[in-house]
Design an enzyme around this catalytic site. Structure first.
Site, short mmCIF file in Angstrom:
data_model
loop_
_atom_site.label_atom_id
_atom_site.label_comp_id
_atom_site.label_asym_id
_atom_site.label_seq_id
_atom_site.Cartn_x
_atom_site.Cartn_y
_atom_site.Cartn_z
N ARG A 136 36.75 -11.99 -5.10
CA ARG A 136 37.12 -10.57 -4.92
C ARG A 136 36.29 -9.95 -3.79
O ARG A 136 36.80 -9.63 -2.73
CB ARG A 136 36.92 -9.81 -6.24
CG ARG A 136 37.53 -8.42 -6.25
CD ARG A 136 36.70 -7.34 -5.58
NE ARG A 136 35.37 -7.20 -6.14
CZ ARG A 136 34.43 -6.43 -5.60
NH1 ARG A 136 34.68 -5.73 -4.50
NH2 ARG A 136 33.23 -6.36 -6.13
N ASP A 137 35.00 -9.79 -4.01
CA ASP A 137 34.18 -9.05 -3.04
C ASP A 137 34.12 -9.79 -1.71
O ASP A 137 34.15 -9.18 -0.64
CB ASP A 137 32.77 -8.85 -3.61
CG ASP A 137 32.07 -7.64 -3.02
OD1 ASP A 137 32.56 -7.09 -2.01
OD2 ASP A 137 31.01 -7.25 -3.54
N HIS A 141 23.68 -6.43 -8.00
CA HIS A 141 24.79 -6.78 -7.10
C HIS A 141 24.32 -6.46 -5.67
O HIS A 141 24.51 -5.36 -5.18
CB HIS A 141 26.03 -5.96 -7.48
CG HIS A 141 27.22 -6.19 -6.61
ND1 HIS A 141 28.33 -6.89 -7.02
CD2 HIS A 141 27.51 -5.78 -5.36
CE1 HIS A 141 29.24 -6.90 -6.06
NE2 HIS A 141 28.77 -6.23 -5.04
N HIS A 194 24.05 -7.13 -1.59
CA HIS A 194 24.56 -7.72 -0.35
C HIS A 194 23.35 -8.08 0.52
O HIS A 194 22.26 -7.54 0.34
CB HIS A 194 25.51 -6.74 0.34
CG HIS A 194 26.83 -6.61 -0.37
ND1 HIS A 194 28.00 -7.15 0.12
CD2 HIS A 194 27.16 -6.05 -1.56
CE1 HIS A 194 28.99 -6.90 -0.73
NE2 HIS A 194 28.51 -6.23 -1.76
N CYS A 239 32.22 -5.42 2.78
CA CYS A 239 32.97 -4.34 2.14
C CYS A 239 33.79 -3.65 3.21
O CYS A 239 33.25 -3.22 4.23
CB CYS A 239 32.03 -3.35 1.45
SG CYS A 239 32.92 -1.96 0.73
N ASN A 268 28.01 -10.57 -0.08
CA ASN A 268 27.08 -10.66 -1.21
C ASN A 268 26.09 -11.78 -0.93
O ASN A 268 26.38 -12.71 -0.18
CB ASN A 268 27.83 -11.02 -2.49
CG ASN A 268 28.86 -10.01 -2.86
OD1 ASN A 268 29.99 -10.08 -2.42
ND2 ASN A 268 28.47 -9.05 -3.67
P1 HMG Z 1 45.21 7.32 -3.01
O1 HMG Z 1 46.04 7.09 -1.79
O2 HMG Z 1 44.32 8.51 -3.04
O3 HMG Z 1 46.01 7.32 -4.38
O4 HMG Z 1 44.38 6.00 -3.24
P2 HMG Z 1 47.43 7.63 -4.88
O5 HMG Z 1 47.31 7.78 -6.34
O6 HMG Z 1 48.03 8.75 -4.06
O7 HMG Z 1 48.24 6.29 -4.59
C1 HMG Z 1 48.59 5.84 -3.32
C2 HMG Z 1 49.45 4.61 -3.42
O8 HMG Z 1 48.70 3.57 -4.03
C3 HMG Z 1 50.68 4.79 -4.28
O9 HMG Z 1 51.69 3.94 -3.76
C4 HMG Z 1 50.25 4.26 -5.62
O10 HMG Z 1 51.31 3.80 -6.42
C5 HMG Z 1 49.37 3.11 -5.20
P3 HMG Z 1 52.81 4.50 -2.74
O11 HMG Z 1 53.53 5.55 -3.52
O12 HMG Z 1 52.07 5.07 -1.57
O13 HMG Z 1 53.63 3.29 -2.41
N1 HMG Z 1 48.39 2.77 -6.21
C6 HMG Z 1 48.18 1.52 -6.64
N2 HMG Z 1 48.75 0.34 -6.34
C7 HMG Z 1 48.30 -0.75 -6.98
N3 HMG Z 1 47.31 -0.72 -7.88
C8 HMG Z 1 46.72 0.43 -8.23
C9 HMG Z 1 47.16 1.62 -7.58
N4 HMG Z 1 46.78 2.90 -7.69
C10 HMG Z 1 47.54 3.59 -6.85
N5 HMG Z 1 45.73 0.44 -9.11
C11 HMG Z 1 43.22 4.44 -4.66
C12 HMG Z 1 43.50 5.89 -4.36
C13 HMG Z 1 42.05 4.38 -5.65
C14 HMG Z 1 44.46 3.80 -5.27
C15 HMG Z 1 42.87 3.72 -3.35
O14 HMG Z 1 41.85 4.45 -2.71
C16 HMG Z 1 42.40 2.31 -3.53
O15 HMG Z 1 43.17 1.45 -3.93
N6 HMG Z 1 41.12 2.02 -3.24
C17 HMG Z 1 40.55 0.70 -3.44
C18 HMG Z 1 39.39 0.50 -2.56
C19 HMG Z 1 38.77 -0.84 -2.83
O16 HMG Z 1 39.30 -1.73 -3.45
N7 HMG Z 1 37.54 -0.98 -2.29
C20 HMG Z 1 36.79 -2.17 -2.38
C21 HMG Z 1 36.19 -2.38 -3.72
S1 HMG Z 1 34.69 -1.47 -4.01
C22 HMG Z 1 33.44 -2.48 -3.50
O17 HMG Z 1 33.69 -3.44 -2.83
C23 HMG Z 1 32.03 -2.22 -3.94
C24 HMG Z 1 31.53 -3.18 -5.00
O18 HMG Z 1 31.58 -4.51 -4.54
C25 HMG Z 1 30.10 -2.85 -5.41
C26 HMG Z 1 29.17 -2.72 -4.21
O19 HMG Z 1 29.01 -3.67 -3.43
O20 HMG Z 1 28.59 -1.64 -4.10
C27 HMG Z 1 32.40 -3.09 -6.26
MG MG Z 2 30.03 -5.51 -3.34
#
Ligand code: HMG
Ligand code: MG
Length: 306
Positions: free
Chosen positions: A16-17, A208, A210, A241, A250
């Site tokens: 994933r990450d 966690h 990086h 990220c 990571n």
């Molecule tokens: P948004 O545009 O504000 O939300 O995004 P929305 O509710 O208006 O939805 C937009 C579109 O996304 C819609 O589709 C929804 O249906 C769809 P459209 O009508 O445009 O075709 N949608 C989804 N589709 C699939 N699965 C879902 C989902 N939810 C809505 N669950 C949202 C808000 C949260 C969805 C968006 O910002 C997003 O998906 N963000 C994800 C970001 C991400 O994955 N980042 C990386 C992970 S975090 C990380 O790496 C840190 C970590 O490792 C820890 C660390 O290192 O610190 C964990």
């Molecule tokens: Mg991370």
């Protein structure tokens, strides 16, 4: 003399990450091969993908297919990220064993990552956690930017503690503290953990980290000394990220394992097999591992035994 636990649980978040930030969308079959190899290597917790917007993170769009195709050895937990109720429901449908919700300790990062303020994101999770609870699905919580933010710089430990507490109150059984951009150093890890442990006990925290500045192993050592026993890592040190430009992946699972093996800490994970899993995914991605241990092992030819 530092104090270390007898045993540590490794959570491999590479599929994933790691892969969410690779320019190449790895074919589903290659992801499945990586995950199957990691499980065979002895990893008991593997984060295999995300149910997030495919527009935001196209690399994770095939997560349901991945979950459908992987082997499901008894005792191995396969988790996924979910940013909202929609994501949790998708995780339930795909028979994930666990979901992870993710919040940030930085307002700007929260906006860039999930298009919501910290408070809005936490509010969304109420729904997500309620859905998970109905199905008895365990929920893990992440806090990002715990030792620094790419937009806001330093983050106060108290801000991290508040978000961690909120996630625990939402029902997260474990809170993983993310040094998203890998800027932390060991003394700051202690300061952070002292603040967070006032709200959530060390047994419920995970590290966690990086490895952008090469400090992750030292920071993990500090976290273990503080009493943490769960460490996140990614085989081959893949990724980074997408919302934190310039951040490295990571800490590599191989590097953590070599250190833990040297310390006599049990993990139940076989370094040679992780090395081979990393070599496989790196070949598929067409790039070398960033893991120092993997590079050293590759120079020695055949895998070594520990
Ligand atoms: P948004 O545009 O504000 O939300 O995004 P929305 O509710 O208006 O939805 C937009 C579109 O996304 C819609 O589709 C929804 O249906 C769809 P459209 O009508 O445009 O075709 N949608 C989804 N589709 C699939 N699965 C879902 C989902 N939810 C809505 N669950 C949202 C808000 C949260 C969805 C968006 O910002 C997003 O998906 N963000 C994800 C970001 C991400 O994955 N980042 C990386 C992970 S975090 C990380 O790496 C840190 C970590 O490792 C820890 C660390 O290192 O610190 C964990
Ligand atoms: Mg991370």
């Amino acid at each position: 003399m530092l104090r270390f636990p007898r045993q540590v649980t490794l959570v491999d978040v590479g599929p994933r990450d790691g892969l969410q930030n690779e320019a190449l969308c790895l074919p589903t079959a290659e992801k499945v091969a990586l995950i199957d190899r990691l499980a065979a290597a002895g990893l008991k917790r593997i984060e295999v993908g995300s149910f997030v917007s495919p527009r935001w993170v196209p690399q994770m769009a095939d997560t349901a297919d991945v979950l459908a195709a992987i082997a499901r050895p008894v005792g191995v937990k396969f988790s996924v990220l979910a940013p909202n109720r929609l994501g949790v429901e998708a995780a339930i449908n795909a028979r994930a064993d666990e979901v992870a919700i993710f919040a940030a300790a930085s307002e700007t990062f929260s906006r860039r990552n999930v298009n919501a303020s910290i408070a809005e994101a936490l509010q969304r999770f109420e729904d997500a956690c309620a859905a998970a609870a109905r199905y008895g699905l365990p929920v893990r919580g992440y806090v990002s930017c715990v030792l620094g933010c790419p937009y806001e710089g330093e983050i106060a430990p108290a801000a991290v503690a508040t978000v961690a507490r909120h996630l625990a109150d939402l029902g997260c059984y474990e809170i993983s503290l993310g040094d998203t951009i890998g800027v932390g150093t060991a003394r700051r890890v202690y300061t952070l953990l002292e603040a967070v442990a006032r709200e959530v006990p060390p047994e419920r925290l995970a590290a966690h980290f990086h490895d952008t500045y090469g400090q992750a192993l030292a920071n993990i050592l500090a976290a273990l000394d503080f009493g943490l026993t769960v460490v996140d890592s990614a085989t081959a040190g893949l990724g980074g990220c997408p919302y934190a430009r310039g951040a490295a992946g990571n800490v590599a699972t191989e590097d953590v394992l070599f250190m833990l093996n040297g310390l006599g800490i049990e993990t139940g994970v076989d370094l040679d097999q992780v090395y081979l899993a990393g070599a496989g995914v790196c070949a598929a991605l067409g790039r070398p591992p960033v893991s120092k241990v993997a590079l050293a092992m590759s120079r020695r030819g055949a895998p070594t035994h520990h």
